[in-house]
Write a protein that holds these residues in place. Sequence first.
Motif, PDB file in Angstrom:
ATOM      1  N   GLY A 210     -33.063   9.064   5.904  1.00  0.00           N
ATOM      2  CA  GLY A 210     -32.721  10.178   5.012  1.00  0.00           C
ATOM      3  C   GLY A 210     -33.963  10.923   4.566  1.00  0.00           C
ATOM      4  N   GLU A 211     -34.093  11.097   3.262  1.00  0.00           N
ATOM      5  CA  GLU A 211     -35.256  11.794   2.706  1.00  0.00           C
ATOM      6  C   GLU A 211     -36.435  10.855   2.477  1.00  0.00           C
ATOM      7  N   GLN A 216     -33.558  11.204  -3.297  1.00  0.00           N
ATOM      8  CA  GLN A 216     -32.683  10.946  -4.438  1.00  0.00           C
ATOM      9  C   GLN A 216     -31.858   9.677  -4.251  1.00  0.00           C
ATOM     10  N   GLN A 217     -31.597   9.300  -3.014  1.00  0.00           N
ATOM     11  CA  GLN A 217     -30.852   8.080  -2.738  1.00  0.00           C
ATOM     12  C   GLN A 217     -31.755   7.078  -2.018  1.00  0.00           C
ATOM     13  N   ASP A 218     -31.529   5.813  -2.313  1.00  0.00           N
ATOM     14  CA  ASP A 218     -32.288   4.742  -1.670  1.00  0.00           C
ATOM     15  C   ASP A 218     -32.062   4.817  -0.156  1.00  0.00           C
ATOM     16  N   VAL A 221     -29.890   2.044   1.348  1.00  0.00           N
ATOM     17  CA  VAL A 221     -28.453   2.177   1.076  1.00  0.00           C
ATOM     18  C   VAL A 221     -27.843   3.205   2.025  1.00  0.00           C
ATOM     19  N   LEU A 222     -28.536   4.340   2.186  1.00  0.00           N
ATOM     20  CA  LEU A 222     -28.071   5.361   3.120  1.00  0.00           C
ATOM     21  C   LEU A 222     -28.006   4.821   4.542  1.00  0.00           C
ATOM     22  N   SER A 225     -24.921   2.671   5.164  1.00  0.00           N
ATOM     23  CA  SER A 225     -23.718   3.488   5.325  1.00  0.00           C
ATOM     24  C   SER A 225     -23.689   4.168   6.693  1.00  0.00           C
ATOM     25  N   TYR A 303     -42.045   2.863   1.160  1.00  0.00           N
ATOM     26  CA  TYR A 303     -40.915   2.272   0.447  1.00  0.00           C
ATOM     27  C   TYR A 303     -41.328   0.956  -0.221  1.00  0.00           C
TER      28      TYR A 303
END
Length: 473
Positions: A210-211, A216-218, A221-222, A225, A303
């Motif tokens: 992701g980003e 904005q989101q871990d 977690v992304l 999903s 991270y």
Amino acid sequence: MTRAGHDPVHAVVDDGLRRLAALGGDLADHANGLGAILWSPPRVVIVGRLKAGKSTLVNALIGAPVAETAALEATKVVTIYQDGAPSRAEVVGLDGVRRPVAVSPGAEMALPIPAAEVGHVHRWLPSAAIRDVTLIDTPGLATLTTPNEAATRRALIDGVDQTRTASVDADAAVFLFDATPRADELEFLRTLPFTPLNVLGVLSRADGFGEGALGQQDPLVLARSHAAELGRRLARTATAVTPISGLMAQTAYTGALTERDAQLLAGLAPYHPLDLVDLLDSDDPAPLTPADRDRLLDLLGEYGILHGRGVARSGAAALGAWLAERSGVEDLRRLMHASIGRVAVWHRAGRILDRLDRLAYQHPARDQIRTIAHQMRSAPALRQVTLLEDLARLLQVDPESPLVDEVRDLLAGDTACGRLGLAADADPALIRATAQQRLADAQQRAAFSTQSAAEDTALVTVIAAYQDMLSAR
């Protein structure tokens, strides 16, 4: 190692090989060679593009920094990692000759022959982590140098001069890819001698998904999903897709992390995330030295540094445990053992039967060998072995056949309920009625024209599988 008396597949094949050895002459040696295949740990090949993180993952799974990792193609040849002492290596040439080669910690292995002449490297090292599985690291696909991809294809698919003397005889594959698998990657997977049941997908570098770390989101977690969605989309390619942070896993499992690293990281806890990113990008990253900053990035990535600072206050052991848990590698291990493990047994049994067929073709005792092979194939315990062969054949020549999903269901279920798509607590009468209906449907289809010879062959096995269910109840 599974005992023959506890595993019906091993028991049937072991009994057949004993009968083969009893025929005498050179057949005893053939039986011993096939027995080594039967009782060996599953051989899992790690495949993916250049810089997909294959060698990093191999290091994490082994628990030692033995596989080459670098920005460019450090892995030039296929390398087999197997538990064994003393630590040693052999280079297996395309000519089949094995050449011992010196190995030392942290040093790149010097090949005694040009890489283009190497079939694979066989590396033994004492490691409990690979006692029950043999790992095979490969050069990247679609790589900077065509010979590297050719080495991977030769070892996994083509063999050498149709003899497969350089084949590594893998039982399953772990395929690493980024957010979206490319068409050529999926095409390569389809050329492997596997079915979706012995292929696991890995969404690589999940800690940057992701980003990234500052999104904005871990990202982990992304990534979970997205991996679940990919697993649904790639159901005819892989049994599951799991997200992995290979870098965090490698650091957690190879003993690279020190108390000093944890102390340095804990010292960054008061920083706001944006200020910390600026610090990591700075020419003067005080309170870190440039060398310390680079080491932390190499060990943890952005991270790990951003999200592991608080954990680091509890020391290196706590930080290592956190890295291991967040990396996702334990989920991969569970999938490898639970999903791939039993399919690998069927795959090895199929390889043994295939070699018996080839042996019968050229051996004076062909009739006796064929009888033994036929009796092994006819045993109900080996029904899953034949179904796996049928599935592979269907996927090659008739992938749109409705039998593909039916055969896969029969293979994927642990019980009759699972194979029939029923709830685990289904009433025995419902189980029997469903099996009888499926049997009648299959027999009706077999009585009419099918789309291919692969369907004809698979229907014979499917009918036998339903008959097995009914006779067992």
